[in-house]
Scaffold this motif. Structure first.
Motif, PDB file in Angstrom:
ATOM      1  N   VAL A 167       6.160   3.433  -2.867  1.00  0.00           N
ATOM      2  CA  VAL A 167       6.366   2.340  -2.423  1.00  0.00           C
ATOM      3  C   VAL A 167       5.881   1.401  -1.404  1.00  0.00           C
ATOM      4  O   VAL A 167       4.838   0.587  -0.838  1.00  0.00           O
ATOM      5  CB  VAL A 167       8.232   1.533  -1.734  1.00  0.00           C
ATOM      6  N   VAL A 168       5.129   2.441  -0.107  1.00  0.00           N
ATOM      7  CA  VAL A 168       5.040   2.660   0.877  1.00  0.00           C
ATOM      8  C   VAL A 168       3.658   2.651   0.585  1.00  0.00           C
ATOM      9  O   VAL A 168       2.181   0.939   1.401  1.00  0.00           O
ATOM     10  CB  VAL A 168       5.256   3.388   2.182  1.00  0.00           C
ATOM     11  N   LEU A 169       2.935   3.099  -0.392  1.00  0.00           N
ATOM     12  CA  LEU A 169       1.515   3.132  -0.595  1.00  0.00           C
ATOM     13  C   LEU A 169       1.287   2.256  -1.458  1.00  0.00           C
ATOM     14  O   LEU A 169       0.207   1.491  -1.178  1.00  0.00           O
ATOM     15  CB  LEU A 169       1.517   4.417  -1.500  1.00  0.00           C
ATOM     16  N   LEU A 170       2.500   1.448  -2.131  1.00  0.00           N
ATOM     17  CA  LEU A 170       1.656   0.399  -3.374  1.00  0.00           C
ATOM     18  C   LEU A 170       1.526  -0.861  -2.444  1.00  0.00           C
ATOM     19  O   LEU A 170       0.747  -2.347  -2.160  1.00  0.00           O
ATOM     20  CB  LEU A 170       2.686   0.238  -4.277  1.00  0.00           C
ATOM     21  N   ARG A 171       2.426  -1.237  -1.058  1.00  0.00           N
ATOM     22  CA  ARG A 171       2.690  -2.375  -0.218  1.00  0.00           C
ATOM     23  C   ARG A 171       1.248  -2.197   0.241  1.00  0.00           C
ATOM     24  O   ARG A 171       0.610  -3.342   0.390  1.00  0.00           O
ATOM     25  CB  ARG A 171       4.238  -2.120   0.070  1.00  0.00           C
ATOM     26  N   THR A 172       0.553  -1.328   1.220  1.00  0.00           N
ATOM     27  CA  THR A 172      -0.377  -0.581   1.910  1.00  0.00           C
ATOM     28  C   THR A 172      -1.757  -1.342   0.849  1.00  0.00           C
ATOM     29  O   THR A 172      -2.332  -2.313   1.224  1.00  0.00           O
ATOM     30  CB  THR A 172      -0.359   0.748   2.101  1.00  0.00           C
ATOM     31  N   GLU A 173      -1.172  -1.007  -0.360  1.00  0.00           N
ATOM     32  CA  GLU A 173      -2.762  -0.494  -1.183  1.00  0.00           C
ATOM     33  C   GLU A 173      -2.788  -2.529  -1.601  1.00  0.00           C
ATOM     34  O   GLU A 173      -3.762  -2.908  -1.798  1.00  0.00           O
ATOM     35  CB  GLU A 173      -2.383  -0.055  -2.633  1.00  0.00           C
ATOM     36  N   ARG A 174      -1.584  -3.265  -2.338  1.00  0.00           N
ATOM     37  CA  ARG A 174      -1.408  -4.144  -2.239  1.00  0.00           C
ATOM     38  C   ARG A 174      -2.158  -5.432  -0.663  1.00  0.00           C
ATOM     39  O   ARG A 174      -2.815  -6.609  -0.875  1.00  0.00           O
ATOM     40  CB  ARG A 174       0.242  -4.599  -2.503  1.00  0.00           C
ATOM     41  N   LYS A 175      -2.166  -5.123   0.304  1.00  0.00           N
ATOM     42  CA  LYS A 175      -2.592  -5.618   0.974  1.00  0.00           C
ATOM     43  C   LYS A 175      -4.059  -5.011   1.592  1.00  0.00           C
ATOM     44  O   LYS A 175      -4.863  -6.543   1.625  1.00  0.00           O
ATOM     45  CB  LYS A 175      -1.893  -4.879   2.904  1.00  0.00           C
TER      46      LYS A 175
END
Length: 404
Positions: A167-175
């Motif tokens: 989840v953290v990786l998805l949110r970071t790449e989304r940003k």
């Protein structure tokens, strides 16, 4: 080449999984054209089948590894990324075996030989129907957060609340992708932070072909004939090279998952270059010492083994590690375009160069391989255990800016 050009746009437009489903339909249609060509007495059906088979290969070689690496857990992404090469090597070996005159390589059974790959496509299609869409695509590209978490839960077998790392990786790449939602080919070439990894990916793909692997595989039978083997022996020699390729593809799966990418690719390049030089010298002196025929066979096998640990699998998966989600589909599509373009050039020019230079043609491949090694040693960053966000900051460094 056409399929590679279409792959990035299609994967971004309709999704990774739907692109692979559509691609399976293209592959089945091409096989049907091959199967019915003799009944219809139509050479045109064979030509169209070849065109569609090429589109199928171009899309699959780009979107397949991308889907696997986006969907897999981070600790297995390296291994999942090289399964593309494993499947390719197994397919080549099966084609070499079935292509024997005693099996399907004859005037009676050639339509079956040309269309038998439809069986593998059908099995893959049935499995794909039960696979989820890439959570990274849904979350980052489409902004469908709830659906992305549901697909992630299907893949991992745990509630999203327990999948903190994913989840953290998805949110970071989304940003990272908020500044640019659309990554066209023009945008990829203009963005300096994407252009640098794109250049490395394309160089790796081109180098994979210019090391001479397809020249060795395509013309292995004629090479073995030149050293005094009978036609039957040379065919078995080619199958042996294909078997060695498969063995190394299996070995590369745990290797890539546990070893640094830079070490694997540089060891592979050194092995390939040395094998090519030994192969050239042995072929040049074979008339003086017939015993060098064994050295030719061994150096050919060593070439295949060296290729299999790095140059074979890594170009297909390195793009998923170098690119963040936004430009990933376009970047990997362009990399595969470079690969198929170099493949096309080698296939057309190798027979002519072989007539002009004889065995010394392999020195050209050795030279390209050495230059590839020098470039990758200087400019390819280590991607193991690093996410695209970290690599993006690496490409922003002044040293990288100056070099690339």
């Amino acid at each position: 080449m056409i399929g590679s050009c279409c792959a990035g746009w299609t994967a971004n437009k309709i999704g990774r999984r739907p692109t692979l489903l559509l691609n399976s339909a293209i592959g089945l249609l091409s096989a049907a054209l091959f199967a019915m060509a003799r009944i219809a007495c139509s050479v045109e059906m064979i030509i169209l089948g070849r065109l569609l088979a090429g589109v199928f290969s171009g899309i699959g070689s780009s979107v397949g590894p991308m889907y696997m690496m986006e969907s897999g857990p981070s600790n297995l992404r390296g291994a999942l990324g090289v399964l593309q090469q494993l499947g390719l090597c197994v397919g080549i070996l099966i084609a070499q075996i079935l292509g024997q005159k005693e099996i399907l390589g004859n005037a009676t059974n050639w339509p079956i030989l040309l269309s038998v790959y439809s069986c593998f496509i059908a099995v893959g299609l049935l499995i794909l129907l039960f696979c989820p869409e890439s959570p990274a695509y849904l979350y980052i590209k489409m902004g469908e957060y709830d659906k992305a978490f549901k697909e992630l839960e299907k893949l991992r077998g745990f509630p999203a609340a327990l999948l903190h790392g994913d989840v953290v990786l998805l949110r970071t790449e989304r940003k990272m992708n908020e500044s640019c939602s659309t990554w066209t080919i023009t945008r990829v070439f203009k963005d300096p932070l994407v252009r640098k990894p794109l250049f490395s990916v394309c160089i790796m793909h081109i180098g994979q072909q210019l090391c001479g692997i397809n020249a060795v595989i395509y013309y292995s039978t004629s090479t073995f004939l030149k050293i005094g083997m009978t036609y039957t022996q040379s065919q078995y020699g080619s199958i042996g090279a294909g078997l060695a390729n498969v063995v190394m593809a299996f070995v590369s799966v745990p290797l890539v998952n546990s070893c640094q990418r830079r070490i694997l690719i540089l060891v592979s390049i050194c092995s390939v270059a040395c094998s090519l030089i030994i192969l050239t010298i042995s072929m040049a002196l074979q008339s003086v010492s017939p015993a060098l025929s064994y050295v030719i066979i061994i150096s050919s096998l060593c070439f295949v083994l060296g290729y299999g640990i790095g140059l074979g699998p890594l170009p297909y998966m390195i793009g998923s590690e170098l690119f963040h989600q936004g430009p990933r589909a376009t970047g990997m599509g362009l990399g595969c375009l470079a690969n198929w373009s170099a493949n096309f050039i080698v296939a057309l020019t190798f027979p002519l160069l072989q007539q002009l230079l004889d065995q010394y043609v392999f020195l050209i491949f050795a030279t390209f391989t050495v230059f590839l090694g020098i470039y990758l040693y200087k400019y390819l960053p280590e991607t193991k255990d690093m996410n695209p966000v970290d690599l993006s900051s690496l490409f922003q460094s002044p040293l990288c800016e100056e070099k690339l």
